[in-house]
Design an enzyme around this catalytic site. Structure first.
Site, PDB file in Angstrom:
ATOM      1  N   GLU A 113      59.796  80.392 -79.493  1.00 33.71           N
ATOM      2  CA  GLU A 113      60.263  81.045 -78.275  1.00 33.71           C
ATOM      3  C   GLU A 113      61.334  80.164 -77.656  1.00 33.71           C
ATOM      4  OE1 GLU A 113      56.284  82.752 -78.990  1.00 33.71           O
ATOM      5  OE2 GLU A 113      56.818  80.660 -78.671  1.00 33.71           O
ATOM      6  N   TYR A 135      69.523  78.216 -83.567  1.00 30.53           N
ATOM      7  CA  TYR A 135      68.498  78.946 -84.314  1.00 30.53           C
ATOM      8  C   TYR A 135      69.113  80.053 -85.164  1.00 30.53           C
ATOM      9  CZ  TYR A 135      65.501  76.462 -81.010  1.00 30.53           C
ATOM     10  OH  TYR A 135      64.889  75.486 -80.259  1.00 30.53           O
TER      11      TYR A 135
END
Length: 155
Positions: A104, A116
């Site tokens: 998250e 990411y």
């Protein structure tokens, strides 16, 4: 160099948390809890010249891995340390036969989201009000290979 985190590292890690995540830093005892009581947790630091410049906490739970925390000291931003930590996390998750790596991240943390996505993570969902201040989080996932017939899990 990346090495396992020790109890002696925790004061430095806690200070970095306060600097990097002033709204919701993990206190030292949370890292200690992970270290001593979470059998799935792997805590590592990136150290250069005796100085800790980054760290991560990830969990390997059967066929899944979860990146719980990753950070790089401000003075070391742009030097590839986050990438080296991420490479190690992915490598260890693949070595353990994980099928997916998830995390998250704050929707406002564009720097992290870009890192990411560079690693093949996709935005799978939004977790509404995930953080203490009510900010949403992206749930991001990266498919991995899972176990193969020739996977060697010996360390």
């Amino acid at each position: 160099m990346i090495r396992m985190m020790t109890k002696e590292d925790l004061p430095v890690i806690a200070e970095m948390e306060k600097d990097l995540f002033p709204e919701s830093p993990w206190p030292e005892y949370e890292f200690l809890q992970e270290m001593e009581h979470n059998p799935f947790s792997v805590l590592a630091v990136y150290e250069e010249g005796g100085e800790i410049l980054g760290y991560m906490d990830y969990w390997i739970t059967y066929e899944q891995a979860q990146l719980a925390n990753i950070a790089v000291a401000r003075k070391a931003w742009g030097k590839g340390i986050g990438s080296r930590l991420m490479d190690e996390c992915v490598r260890q998750a693949e070595k353990a036969g994980c099928e997916v790596l998830s995390l998250e991240v704050r929707v406002s943390n564009e720097r992290a989201v870009k890192l990411y996505e560079k690693y093949g993570f996709i935005r799978a969902a939004v977790r509404k009000g995930y953080y203490e201040n009510g900010e949403d989080a992206h749930l991001m996932i990266k498919p991995l290979g899972g176990l193969s017939d020739d996977t060697d899990l010996s360390y």
